[in-house]
Write a protein that holds these residues in place. Structure first.
Motif, PDB file in Angstrom:
ATOM      1  N   GLY A 139       0.809  -1.207   0.000  1.00 60.58           N
ATOM      2  CA  GLY A 139       0.000   0.000   0.000  1.00 60.58           C
ATOM      3  C   GLY A 139       0.843   1.257   0.000  1.00 60.58           C
ATOM      4  N   CYS A 140       0.153   2.396  -0.048  1.00 62.48           N
ATOM      5  CA  CYS A 140       0.820   3.697  -0.068  1.00 62.48           C
ATOM      6  C   CYS A 140       0.187   4.607   0.979  1.00 62.48           C
ATOM      7  CB  CYS A 140       0.684   4.336  -1.445  1.00 62.48           C
ATOM      8  SG  CYS A 140       1.694   3.541  -2.722  1.00 62.48           S
ATOM      9  N   PRO A 141       0.916   5.606   1.432  1.00 60.11           N
ATOM     10  CA  PRO A 141       0.372   6.534   2.433  1.00 60.11           C
ATOM     11  C   PRO A 141      -0.592   7.524   1.785  1.00 60.11           C
ATOM     12  CG  PRO A 141       2.569   7.202   1.814  1.00 60.11           C
ATOM     13  CD  PRO A 141       2.332   5.894   1.127  1.00 60.11           C
ATOM     14  N   PRO A 142      -1.299   8.314   2.573  1.00 62.73           N
ATOM     15  CA  PRO A 142      -2.199   9.338   2.027  1.00 62.73           C
ATOM     16  C   PRO A 142      -1.410  10.421   1.289  1.00 62.73           C
ATOM     17  CG  PRO A 142      -2.650   8.919   4.357  1.00 62.73           C
ATOM     18  CD  PRO A 142      -1.367   8.242   4.046  1.00 62.73           C
ATOM     19  N   LEU A 143      -2.029  10.966   0.246  1.00 63.57           N
ATOM     20  CA  LEU A 143      -1.396  12.078  -0.463  1.00 63.57           C
ATOM     21  C   LEU A 143      -1.339  13.326   0.408  1.00 63.57           C
ATOM     22  CD1 LEU A 143      -2.763  11.958  -4.121  1.00 63.57           C
ATOM     23  CD2 LEU A 143      -0.641  11.023  -3.219  1.00 63.57           C
ATOM     24  N   GLY A 144      -2.331  13.499   1.274  1.00 64.12           N
ATOM     25  CA  GLY A 144      -2.303  14.641   2.187  1.00 64.12           C
ATOM     26  C   GLY A 144      -3.448  15.613   2.036  1.00 64.12           C
ATOM     27  N   LEU A 145      -4.654  15.121   1.674  1.00 63.26           N
ATOM     28  CA  LEU A 145      -5.808  16.013   1.662  1.00 63.26           C
ATOM     29  C   LEU A 145      -6.146  16.457   3.083  1.00 63.26           C
ATOM     30  CD1 LEU A 145      -6.136  14.400  -1.135  1.00 63.26           C
ATOM     31  CD2 LEU A 145      -8.519  15.125  -0.999  1.00 63.26           C
ATOM     32  N   GLU A 146      -6.098  15.514   4.034  1.00 61.13           N
ATOM     33  CA  GLU A 146      -6.442  15.849   5.414  1.00 61.13           C
ATOM     34  C   GLU A 146      -5.375  16.714   6.068  1.00 61.13           C
ATOM     35  OE1 GLU A 146      -7.912  13.693   9.568  1.00 61.13           O
ATOM     36  OE2 GLU A 146      -7.189  12.471   7.905  1.00 61.13           O
ATOM     37  N   THR A 147      -4.121  16.456   5.767  1.00 62.14           N
ATOM     38  CA  THR A 147      -3.034  17.215   6.392  1.00 62.14           C
ATOM     39  C   THR A 147      -2.753  18.537   5.680  1.00 62.14           C
ATOM     40  OG1 THR A 147      -1.367  16.102   5.051  1.00 62.14           O
ATOM     41  CG2 THR A 147      -1.916  15.094   7.167  1.00 62.14           C
ATOM     42  N   LEU A 148      -3.490  18.825   4.607  1.00 66.01           N
ATOM     43  CA  LEU A 148      -3.350  20.054   3.814  1.00 66.01           C
ATOM     44  C   LEU A 148      -2.071  20.071   2.980  1.00 66.01           C
ATOM     45  CD1 LEU A 148      -4.554  22.728   6.399  1.00 66.01           C
ATOM     46  CD2 LEU A 148      -5.915  21.325   4.847  1.00 66.01           C
ATOM     47  N   LYS A 149      -1.394  18.932   2.867  1.00 64.14           N
ATOM     48  CA  LYS A 149      -0.244  18.849   1.983  1.00 64.14           C
ATOM     49  C   LYS A 149      -0.691  19.046   0.538  1.00 64.14           C
ATOM     50  CE  LYS A 149       3.830  15.961   1.187  1.00 64.14           C
ATOM     51  NZ  LYS A 149       4.500  14.675   1.536  1.00 64.14           N
ATOM     52  N   ILE A 150      -1.885  18.544   0.214  1.00 66.00           N
ATOM     53  CA  ILE A 150      -2.528  18.834  -1.064  1.00 66.00           C
ATOM     54  C   ILE A 150      -3.214  20.185  -0.924  1.00 66.00           C
ATOM     55  CG2 ILE A 150      -4.353  18.146  -2.661  1.00 66.00           C
ATOM     56  CD1 ILE A 150      -1.919  16.374  -2.841  1.00 66.00           C
ATOM     57  N   THR A 151      -2.850  21.141  -1.763  1.00 69.21           N
ATOM     58  CA  THR A 151      -3.389  22.493  -1.643  1.00 69.21           C
ATOM     59  C   THR A 151      -4.771  22.582  -2.276  1.00 69.21           C
ATOM     60  OG1 THR A 151      -2.494  23.301  -3.743  1.00 69.21           O
ATOM     61  CG2 THR A 151      -1.025  23.358  -1.817  1.00 69.21           C
ATOM     62  N   ASP A 152      -5.461  23.684  -2.005  1.00 69.16           N
ATOM     63  CA  ASP A 152      -6.775  23.907  -2.609  1.00 69.16           C
ATOM     64  C   ASP A 152      -6.685  23.960  -4.129  1.00 69.16           C
ATOM     65  OD1 ASP A 152      -7.784  24.006  -0.088  1.00 69.16           O
ATOM     66  OD2 ASP A 152      -8.160  26.161  -0.055  1.00 69.16           O
TER      67      ASP A 152
END
Length: 765
Positions: A139-152
């Motif tokens: 598996g792979c880790p989260p891209l980061g929507l929850e941590t805000l690593k993924i920007t708006d």
């Protein structure tokens, strides 16, 4: 067939590039040198002396690129005049329970009841590259929507009902505002309910996508969630390929309610830059609304050949601290404490302050040059984490801090050596271990927003302390009060001490701990936000839920809060996105608790009104339970702040209050002119009073002694100003002392008058 061929042709160039890259690596037998390595952000600031870890070599894999019937247009087709309320579901693949090894790295392998609805059936598309079974299960880790690593700017949607329900709100566990207004609502909601709606993520680089996690809308009033959906991928955001189930599009089963996250793993990992979720059915009485997280592994630079990688590589951050970056269950937490104690036996001590409702010991680690004893003149500090069991980032940060302080002390880091030798530090990483075990079973993405928040008997420790604010304010507002209202050491009400009171055993343990040790400063680490909250936490005005309610030491609390926030890597960054609904930039990442939301019986207010301790709540991250892969970055975000905040215990004044014979006077009251809040001396007569720089008139008084006043100057340099007092006994106290010495009781004039009056009445009668 025409669309399938077009999709295959569109994905062929990327496939060819990957094949060439893999062939080149195989021919050379070594990893290509990363041209952007020199511009990575490596955090190895002095004076820390940790050893860097060797950089692991990237693992080879064969990324599949499924092709099939995909939407060729970025905008959806015009909707029907009357869209169906609930679309008919295509035939689903059978559901199977996942084996434990399907968990992504950093998940809890021992968790029970994983909320996962996925198919084990691999896609058999002609244009897909098969991946080995082990690779599928990796598996792979989260891209980061929850941590805000993924920007708006990386989130897009076909339509939205309004701005507050735009794609930027479609993040896992995002919370709506109280009013669910135009700016801060609790999900992405499509503007229309039809099969042409979608929400997509631009990973900005080629990524191996392995899974999708979805939730419904966070709302007090509405019930909206997606019950099934398709997944599509693209490299250019124009030509899309749908994830297949055999010869047909794969339909993933979504949510059955709005809060519990549901994980669907892709049958075969897919490599692309964009991923799109296309809802197929939704709750029949609701609308198309969802929150989500994407699991994916960004491709290494030498594989992707993607110019966008330069942007990401130069902004990636790692740490050189050689620490144990993982989530620790109860047993592993105890083991880590033991390891640290064995590494630094001369400065550490492990003890417990009590037990949880389930009988788990509440372990604390003491760090001091003389562990186990209070040194006269040395202030006591504490960190607490895990009052809410599912807010685990604070717990892991404190375990990392314990390990870090030990390592740096052994390396003779002068800053850490001074802190350890001049401070008695207590660290309690898990105040609610019962709640943590529940959250741990769910895992970092599947636990939801509240699983494990409360104690085993359903109590929120954060507001389970006695409400002393009301007692103080009612006494202050009472007309013609017969005596001066005490402003400190307010007694705990009798009802709170009774066995029938709704008080958690964990709360009682903390109260006993704080009454036993003369703490000067403390921080309780929480999660779900990025701000430092200082007391009061309870509003003074009746019927209000938000109102700025400062303490008499408001100026000190503001400084303490700012000392943490200003040294955090993100808290005071005006460009950062708000976690949920609140923007705390107007006060530089700090907030008065009552002006945020009122809480009766908080630890902060209790500490201030019942003990000498100045306590603050430190919210260390938007994500309560970040994935293991995020822990090194979160450590770097908070490391300096954790140390700087501890150092603030040495600001203000300190000293000894003694009698003429040099003996310390316990419980002497220390008052500062102009500040309506006193503190008291400890059992040895020593005290510490946190103050900002300035000149203060300070008075020491004790029962049976004459009071004394001094002018004490507090400077800007680190280190408390020494301000000692010597008190002489009053004449009445001396008389009592002499008479007690010769076995006689002091004469009580009021009692003697009453006795004489009674004698006269008997004589007249």
């Amino acid at each position: 067939m025409a669309r399938r061929g077009a999709a295959a042709l569109a994905l062929a160039p990327a496939l060819a590039l990957l094949a060439v890259a893999l062939a080149g690596v195989g021919a050379r037998g070594a990893v290509l040198e990363d041209p952007d390595y020199s511009v990575q952000e490596i955090w190895s600031r002095e004076p820390y002396h940790a050893r860097p870890n060797p950089e692991p070599e990237p693992e080879p894999f064969s990324p599949p690129l499924p092709a099939g019937d995909g939407e060729e247009e970025r905008q959806p087709r015009p909707s029907q005049h009357r869209p169906p309320k609930k679309a008919s579901k295509p035939k689903k693949v059978p559901k199977k329970k996942l084996a434990p090894e399907t968990s992504p790295p950093g998940k809890n392998s021992n968790r029970k009841g994983v909320r996962s609805k996925s198919s084990e059936k691999a896609a058999s598309d002609d244009h897909s590259i098969p991946v080995a079974r082990d690779d599928v299960r990796e598996g792979c880790p989260p891209l980061g929507l929850e941590t805000l690593k993924i920007t708006d700017f990386q989130l897009h949607a076909s339509t939205s009902k309004r701005y507050g329900l735009g794609a930027h709100r479609g993040r896992l566990n995002i919370q709506a505002g109280i009013n669910e207004n135009d700016f801060y609502d609790g999900a992405w909601c499509a503007g229309r309910n039809d099969l042409h709606q979608w929400i997509e993520v631009d990973a900005r680089r080629l990524t191996k996508f392995t899974g999708v996690i979805t939730q419904g809308r966070n709302s007090l009033w509405l019930s909206d969630w997606v019950t099934s959906y398709k997944v599509m991928v693209s490299n250019d955001s124009h030509t899309w390929a749908t994830v297949k189930n055999g010869s047909g599009d794969m339909i993933f089963e979504g949510n059955s309610e709005k809060e519990i996250p549901v994980l669907n793993e892709l049958p075969v990992p897919v490599v692309a830059r964009y991923i799109r979720i296309n809802p197929q059915s939704w709750f029949e009485n609701g609308s198309i609304c969802m929150r989500m997280e994407i699991l994916g592994c960004p491709l290494p630079v030498f594989l992707s050949l993607d110019p966008n990688n330069y942007y990401h590589r130069r902004n990636e951050m790692t740490t050189t601290d050689d620490l144990d970056f993982k989530h620790h269950n109860y047993k592993e937490m105890r083991q880590l404490m033991k390891v640290v104690n064995e590494m630094c036996p001369n400065i550490t001590r492990i003890y417990n302050i009590g037990k949880s409702h389930q009988g788990l010991k509440l372990y604390a680690v003491e760090i001091s040059d003389h562990p186990g004893e209070h040194e006269v003149g040395e202030p006591e500090f504490h960190y607490i984490a895990g009052a809410h069991g599912n807010e685990v980032l604070g717990r892991e940060l404190l375990l990392l801090l314990v390990h870090f302080l030990c390592q740096e002390y052994l390396a003779r880091n002068p800053r850490i050596v001074f802190l350890v030798e001049e401070t008695r530090i207590h660290i309690l990483p898990s105040l609610n271990p019962d709640g943590y075990e529940k959250a741990y079973e769910g895992g970092s993405e599947l636990g939801g927003w509240s699983l494990g928040r409360w104690t085993h008997d359903g109590i929120d420790i954060n507001n389970n302390f006695p409400d002393l604010n009301t007692l103080l304010w009612e006494a202050e507002d009472r007309p013609n009060s017969p005596r001066k209202v005490p402003n400190h050491y307010i007694a705990i009400p009798e009802w709170f001490l009774s066995e029938n009171a709704t008080v958690a055993v964990e709360t009682r343990a903390v109260i006993a701990w704080m009454e036993k040790i003369p703490f000067v400063l403390g921080g309780n680490l929480q999660g779900g936000e990025l701000v430092v909250a200082y007391p009061y936490d309870m509003v003074r005005s009746l019927w209000k839920t938000q109102e700025h309610t400062p303490t008499p030491d408001d100026h000190v609390f503001r400084w303490l809060a700012y000392s943490y926030a200003s040294t955090h890597r993100l808290m005071t960054d005006a460009r950062r996105r708000v976690c949920h609904t609140e923007d705390f930039q107007k006060e530089d990442g700090t907030v008065n608790g009552a002006s945020w939301h009122t809480v009766a019986g908080s630890l902060n207010d209790f500490s201030y009104l019942h003990t000498n301790c100045f306590e603050l709540s430190i919210y260390v991250g938007c994500d309560k339970y970040p994935h293991e892969s995020q822990l090194p970055e979160e450590w770097e975000n908070n490391r300096e702040s954790l140390i700087v905040f501890m150092e603030q215990v040495h600001r203000g004044i300190k000293g000894l209050v003694r009698d003429l014979h040099g003996k310390g006077i316990p419980n002497a009251v220390i008052s500062v002119e102009g500040v309506n809040h006193d503190i008291r001396t400890a059992s040895d007569g020593d005290y510490w009073r946190l103050l900002n720089p300035g000149e203060y008139a300070v008075t020491a008084k004790a029962e049976g002694f004459t009071s004394a006043t001094k002018n004490c100057m507090v400077g800007y340099d680190m280190g408390a100003t020494r301000c000692d007092f010597t008190l002489s006994k009053t004449n009445l106290a001396r008389i009592r002392e002499i008479m007690e010495k010769f076995g006689k009781q002091p004469v009580s004039l009021p009692a003697r008058r009453l006795k004489l009056r009674g004698r006269k009445r008997r004589q007249r009668g």
